[in-house]
Design an enzyme around this catalytic site. Structure first.
Site, PDB file in Angstrom:
ATOM      1  N   LEU A 110       0.835  -1.204   0.000  1.00  0.00           N
ATOM      2  CA  LEU A 110       0.000   0.000   0.000  1.00  0.00           C
ATOM      3  C   LEU A 110       0.867   1.250   0.000  1.00  0.00           C
ATOM      4  CD1 LEU A 110      -2.870  -0.889   2.519  1.00  0.00           C
ATOM      5  CD2 LEU A 110      -2.458  -1.680   0.183  1.00  0.00           C
ATOM      6  N   GLY A 155       1.184  -5.412   1.298  1.00  0.00           N
ATOM      7  CA  GLY A 155       0.141  -5.445   0.266  1.00  0.00           C
ATOM      8  C   GLY A 155       0.633  -6.014  -1.057  1.00  0.00           C
ATOM      9  N   ASN A 179       4.474  -8.414   6.365  1.00  0.00           N
ATOM     10  CA  ASN A 179       5.325  -7.929   7.457  1.00  0.00           C
ATOM     11  C   ASN A 179       4.686  -6.805   8.260  1.00  0.00           C
ATOM     12  OD1 ASN A 179       5.511  -6.261   5.162  1.00  0.00           O
ATOM     13  ND2 ASN A 179       7.425  -5.373   5.874  1.00  0.00           N
ATOM     14  N   GLU A 180       3.354  -6.695   8.193  1.00  0.00           N
ATOM     15  CA  GLU A 180       2.667  -5.575   8.834  1.00  0.00           C
ATOM     16  C   GLU A 180       3.048  -5.408  10.313  1.00  0.00           C
ATOM     17  OE1 GLU A 180       1.402  -7.404   6.528  1.00  0.00           O
ATOM     18  OE2 GLU A 180       0.242  -6.144   5.171  1.00  0.00           O
TER      19      GLU A 180
HETATM   20  C1  LIG Z   1      -6.567   4.671   4.700  1.00  0.00           C
HETATM   21  C2  LIG Z   1      -7.197   3.526   5.269  1.00  0.00           C
HETATM   22  C3  LIG Z   1      -6.954   3.478   6.706  1.00  0.00           C
HETATM   23  C4  LIG Z   1      -6.499   2.134   7.086  1.00  0.00           C
HETATM   24  C5  LIG Z   1      -5.586   2.270   8.268  1.00  0.00           C
HETATM   25  C6  LIG Z   1      -5.131   0.961   8.737  1.00  0.00           C
HETATM   26  C7  LIG Z   1      -3.970   0.515   7.936  1.00  0.00           C
HETATM   27  C8  LIG Z   1      -4.049  -0.933   7.770  1.00  0.00           C
HETATM   28  C9  LIG Z   1      -3.148  -1.342   6.660  1.00  0.00           C
HETATM   29  C10 LIG Z   1      -2.857  -2.751   6.827  1.00  0.00           C
HETATM   30  C11 LIG Z   1      -2.216  -3.371   5.670  1.00  0.00           C
HETATM   31  C12 LIG Z   1      -1.022  -2.684   5.186  1.00  0.00           C
HETATM   32  C13 LIG Z   1      -0.451  -3.092   4.065  1.00  0.00           C
HETATM   33  C14 LIG Z   1       0.704  -2.409   3.444  1.00  0.00           C
HETATM   34  O1  LIG Z   1       1.053  -2.749   2.346  1.00  0.00           O
HETATM   35  S1  LIG Z   1       1.475  -1.109   4.250  1.00  0.00           S
HETATM   36  C15 LIG Z   1       2.885  -0.716   3.249  1.00  0.00           C
HETATM   37  C16 LIG Z   1       3.959  -1.656   3.587  1.00  0.00           C
HETATM   38  N1  LIG Z   1       5.083  -1.535   2.700  1.00  0.00           N
HETATM   39  C17 LIG Z   1       6.259  -1.228   3.134  1.00  0.00           C
HETATM   40  O2  LIG Z   1       6.469  -0.965   4.287  1.00  0.00           O
HETATM   41  C18 LIG Z   1       7.344  -1.203   2.089  1.00  0.00           C
HETATM   42  C19 LIG Z   1       8.343  -0.222   2.476  1.00  0.00           C
HETATM   43  N2  LIG Z   1       9.354  -0.164   1.433  1.00  0.00           N
HETATM   44  C20 LIG Z   1      10.408  -1.000   1.381  1.00  0.00           C
HETATM   45  O3  LIG Z   1      10.567  -1.932   2.128  1.00  0.00           O
HETATM   46  C21 LIG Z   1      11.404  -0.708   0.313  1.00  0.00           C
HETATM   47  O4  LIG Z   1      11.165   0.582  -0.169  1.00  0.00           O
HETATM   48  C22 LIG Z   1      11.407  -1.684  -0.860  1.00  0.00           C
HETATM   49  C23 LIG Z   1      11.932  -3.063  -0.426  1.00  0.00           C
HETATM   50  C24 LIG Z   1      10.029  -1.849  -1.485  1.00  0.00           C
HETATM   51  C25 LIG Z   1      12.365  -1.143  -1.939  1.00  0.00           C
HETATM   52  O5  LIG Z   1      13.617  -0.916  -1.374  1.00  0.00           O
HETATM   53  P1  LIG Z   1      14.693  -0.038  -2.141  1.00  0.00           P
HETATM   54  O6  LIG Z   1      15.900   0.025  -1.275  1.00  0.00           O
HETATM   55  O7  LIG Z   1      14.857  -0.576  -3.511  1.00  0.00           O
HETATM   56  O8  LIG Z   1      14.015   1.375  -2.310  1.00  0.00           O
HETATM   57  P2  LIG Z   1      13.796   2.523  -1.207  1.00  0.00           P
HETATM   58  O9  LIG Z   1      13.489   1.963   0.119  1.00  0.00           O
HETATM   59  O10 LIG Z   1      14.916   3.488  -1.317  1.00  0.00           O
HETATM   60  O11 LIG Z   1      12.464   3.167  -1.758  1.00  0.00           O
HETATM   61  C26 LIG Z   1      12.448   3.851  -3.000  1.00  0.00           C
HETATM   62  C27 LIG Z   1      11.466   4.991  -2.895  1.00  0.00           C
HETATM   63  O12 LIG Z   1      10.163   4.422  -2.787  1.00  0.00           O
HETATM   64  C28 LIG Z   1       9.477   4.955  -1.673  1.00  0.00           C
HETATM   65  N3  LIG Z   1       8.576   3.917  -1.119  1.00  0.00           N
HETATM   66  C29 LIG Z   1       8.920   2.700  -0.711  1.00  0.00           C
HETATM   67  N4  LIG Z   1       7.861   2.014  -0.277  1.00  0.00           N
HETATM   68  C30 LIG Z   1       6.791   2.825  -0.394  1.00  0.00           C
HETATM   69  C31 LIG Z   1       5.401   2.683  -0.090  1.00  0.00           C
HETATM   70  N5  LIG Z   1       4.883   1.541   0.413  1.00  0.00           N
HETATM   71  N6  LIG Z   1       4.599   3.726  -0.323  1.00  0.00           N
HETATM   72  C32 LIG Z   1       5.084   4.868  -0.824  1.00  0.00           C
HETATM   73  N7  LIG Z   1       6.398   5.079  -1.148  1.00  0.00           N
HETATM   74  C33 LIG Z   1       7.242   4.057  -0.934  1.00  0.00           C
HETATM   75  C34 LIG Z   1      10.603   5.335  -0.715  1.00  0.00           C
HETATM   76  O13 LIG Z   1      10.172   6.368   0.105  1.00  0.00           O
HETATM   77  C35 LIG Z   1      11.709   5.776  -1.632  1.00  0.00           C
HETATM   78  O14 LIG Z   1      11.539   7.126  -1.914  1.00  0.00           O
HETATM   79  P3  LIG Z   1      12.797   8.138  -1.911  1.00  0.00           P
HETATM   80  O15 LIG Z   1      13.685   7.642  -2.995  1.00  0.00           O
HETATM   81  O16 LIG Z   1      12.167   9.440  -2.170  1.00  0.00           O
HETATM   82  O17 LIG Z   1      13.403   8.008  -0.551  1.00  0.00           O
END
Ligand SMILES: CCCCCCCCCCC/C=C/C(=O)SCCNC(=O)CCNC(=O)[C@H](O)C(C)(C)COP(=O)(O)OP(=O)(O)OC[C@H]1O[C@@H](n2cnc3c(N)ncnc32)[C@H](O)[C@@H]1OP(=O)(O)O
Length: 263
Positions: A110, A155, A179-180
């Protein structure tokens, strides 16, 4: 949630840049060319999804292209569901391969910026779009195969789990999992149920409670993915596997999917 929000500031800029399509750090924008083969009938592309339909086989490849990390933003989810609905309505389409145009990333899950500082109306719309994506994929009457050519946390993992079969690149740098817990949030029950249906109760308990991200070999051992292949073979293997599934007599591979069939 606190941890999730803490990460938000880091992700803010990239989210906006991604929406503007100007992020090229992962080479994303350079690798979004359609891969149409001569016998293929059509390719349709929206800004974040490319669909290539091969009329002779009935197999469509749906490629996610939302740099930098294929995060599931509201815009992306809307385009994704529309693309899948169109394929579902196309009687010639029998199977869909889901993959990523971005190097190293299948989907980051997400889009964190969609959950930070937004109005209740926006949050409702976003959450509905997440559920719609899952419902369309998990309840599809087509064969769906995830060609996982990069990391796929949270997600992103749910998307792969919602497919009938998962083929992952055997790259030691890639990981996948719900991994939430590690992000300070609890995976919704339908994330949990989708995982339980794939890996069974005990593995799902451990996976969810510890918020495990699995390496490709561990994901295979746990049953989170079905097959590992070299990175450059992910798409071709998905295509071969799809052909085998579609050759099951009487389309029974589709008809006996317990998620969409009551008999
Ligand atoms: C609104 C409704 C209300 C609901 C409230 C309850 C919430 C319940 C939700 C429950 C379920 C949740 C599900 C999810 O999916 S939550 C999102 C989880 N995902 C992550 O945590 C992923 C995080 N990202 C990473 O681990 C790494 O970025 C990744 C392995 C994907 C890639 O690694 P890499 O080293 O190649 O790249 P960077 O980390 O440097 O990232 C590159 C740029 O991308 C941006 N980024 C990464 N992930 C996300 C994301 N999920 N959303 C938006 N943007 C993301 C990151 O910031 C980097 O940007 P910059 O280059 O500007 O730093």
């Amino acid at each position: 949630m606190a941890t999730l929000l803490k990460h938000s500031a880091k992700y803010a800029l990239s989210g906006r840049l991604a929406r503007l399509g100007v992020h090229s750090r992962h080479g994303g924008l350079q690798c979004l060319q359609p891969r149409l083969l001569p016998h293929q009938r059509s390719a349709s592309t929206s800004s974040k999804i490319l669909v290539e339909m091969d009329d002779s086989t009935g197999i469509a490849v749906l490629t996610m292209k939302n740099p930098p990390v294929n995060s599931l933003s509201l815009d992306f989810l809307t385009e994704f569901s529309i693309s899948l609905e169109k394929l579902e309505l196309d009687r010639g389409c029998r199977g869909v391969i889901l993959t990523s145009a971005l190097p190293k990333i299948f989907s980051a899950g997400l889009d964190i910026m969609e959950m930070y500082g937004k109005s209740p109306e926006h949050c409702g719309e976003f959450w509905k779009a997440v559920q719609e994506m899952w419902l369309r994929l998990y309840g599809s009457s087509m064969i769906t195969i995830a060609a996982i050519n990069g990391s796929s946390p949270a997600g992103g993992c749910l998307m792969a789990l919602a497919c009938d079969y998962r083929i992952m690149a055997e790259n030691p740098k890639y990981s996948i999992g719900l991994n939430e817990t590690q992000l300070g949030i609890v995976a919704p029950f339908w994330f949990k149920d989708t995982l339980v249906n794939t890996v069974g109760n005990r593995a799902a308990e451990l996976s969810l409670q510890l918020g495990l991200l699995y390496s490709a070999p561990d994901a295979l051992r746990t049953g989170l993915v079905d097959l590992l292949v070299p990175e450059d073979k992910v798409l071709s293997t998905a295509s071969q596997t799809m052909t085998q599934w579609l050759a099951i007599p009487g389309e029974n591979a589709i008809g006996s999917n317990p998620r969409v069939s009551s008999s």
